[in-house]
Design a protein around this motif. Structure first.
Motif, short mmCIF file in Angstrom:
data_model
loop_
_atom_site.label_atom_id
_atom_site.label_comp_id
_atom_site.label_asym_id
_atom_site.label_seq_id
_atom_site.Cartn_x
_atom_site.Cartn_y
_atom_site.Cartn_z
N TRP A 1 -31.17 95.28 101.21
CA TRP A 1 -29.62 93.82 100.85
C TRP A 1 -28.68 94.53 99.65
O TRP A 1 -28.01 93.98 98.93
N GLU A 2 -28.70 95.80 98.93
CA GLU A 2 -28.14 95.64 97.89
C GLU A 2 -26.97 96.54 98.49
O GLU A 2 -25.52 96.42 98.05
N GLU A 3 -27.23 97.51 99.74
CA GLU A 3 -26.59 98.13 100.34
C GLU A 3 -25.30 97.32 101.43
O GLU A 3 -24.14 97.17 100.92
N ILE A 4 -26.16 96.51 101.86
CA ILE A 4 -25.91 94.76 102.79
C ILE A 4 -24.34 94.06 101.35
O ILE A 4 -23.37 94.01 101.69
N ARG A 5 -24.77 93.62 100.20
CA ARG A 5 -23.88 92.96 99.38
C ARG A 5 -22.47 93.59 99.35
O ARG A 5 -21.76 93.13 98.93
N LEU B 1 -28.70 89.14 97.91
CA LEU B 1 -27.42 88.99 98.30
C LEU B 1 -26.73 87.26 98.39
O LEU B 1 -25.73 87.53 97.46
N LEU B 2 -27.42 86.40 98.15
CA LEU B 2 -27.04 85.23 96.76
C LEU B 2 -26.96 84.66 96.79
O LEU B 2 -26.61 83.55 95.82
N ASP B 3 -27.73 85.17 94.94
CA ASP B 3 -28.21 84.93 94.19
C ASP B 3 -28.69 83.94 93.26
O ASP B 3 -27.57 83.12 92.91
N ILE B 4 -29.90 83.52 94.47
CA ILE B 4 -30.57 82.08 94.30
C ILE B 4 -30.80 82.12 93.21
O ILE B 4 -31.97 83.51 92.26
#
Length: 191
Positions: free
Chosen positions: A21-25, A153-156
């Protein structure tokens, strides 16, 4: 379309979702998920179902090919429609219940990569349909993938993270299933 990148991100999402997810972000364009991941994976799922159905029923004539094509289309339509429906509903859920600004491209990106487990299970089940019970249990690994993606990714917020994870996972699993069920019922009725 780079299948090496698809394999890399798929394996990363399964083995280490937080790093993936870090890579995707860090990807610049959120809409890149369509051509870089979702569409190729839907194609692989459809191809798997086509080949698996033809292997199981053989090439006995046009009926077996028609059945294989119908199943392939059902999977492709279900995954395609389920992906967009789930992303739209996740975005609506975030805006309405979590009081976050609507960001549909972020929801597309999140849902596309969060469907990794379902894509892989669909590929395996296309060729080995007898593993249905095991696949039913393995699809709940999506919970962990979504849990990690919601933070990165969404910082929920942590207070909303469990609720978001449960709702998103249910949407990601049920939307494609519901669309495939409707497609199959309509195929039976219209045939």
């Amino acid at each position: 379309m780079d299948y090496k990148d698809i394999l890399h991100i798929t394996l990363r999402l399964i083995s280490s979702p937080a790093r993936a997810w870090e890579e995707i972000r860090l990807q610049g364009d959120k809409r890149r998920v369509f051509t870089a991941y979702v569409y190729p994976m839907i194609g692989l799922c459809g191809l798997s179902v086509l080949v698996g159905t033809l292997m199981y029923y053989g090439w006995n004539g046009p009926q077996s090919f028609q059945l294989a094509m119908t199943r392939c289309c059902a999977v492709a339509v279900a995954l395609f429609g389920g992906y967009f429906l789930a992303a739209w509903l996740i975005n609506a859920f975030c805006a309405r219940f979590l009081h976050r600004p609507a960001d549909l491209p972020a929801a597309w990106q999140f849902a596309g990569y969060a469907l990794v487990v379902l894509f892989l299970l669909r590929i395996v089940l296309g060729i080995l349909p007898d593993f249905q019970v095991i696949a039913l249990l393995l699809q709940f690994y999506t919970l962990y993938v979504v849990w990690e993606g919601s933070r990165v990714l969404l910082d929920i917020a942590d207070a909303d993270r469990l609720r978001f994870t449960l709702v998103s996972t249910l949407l990601l699993i049920l939307c494609p299933w519901l669309i495939e069920w409707v497609f199959n019922e309509l195929t039976l009725i219209l045939n």
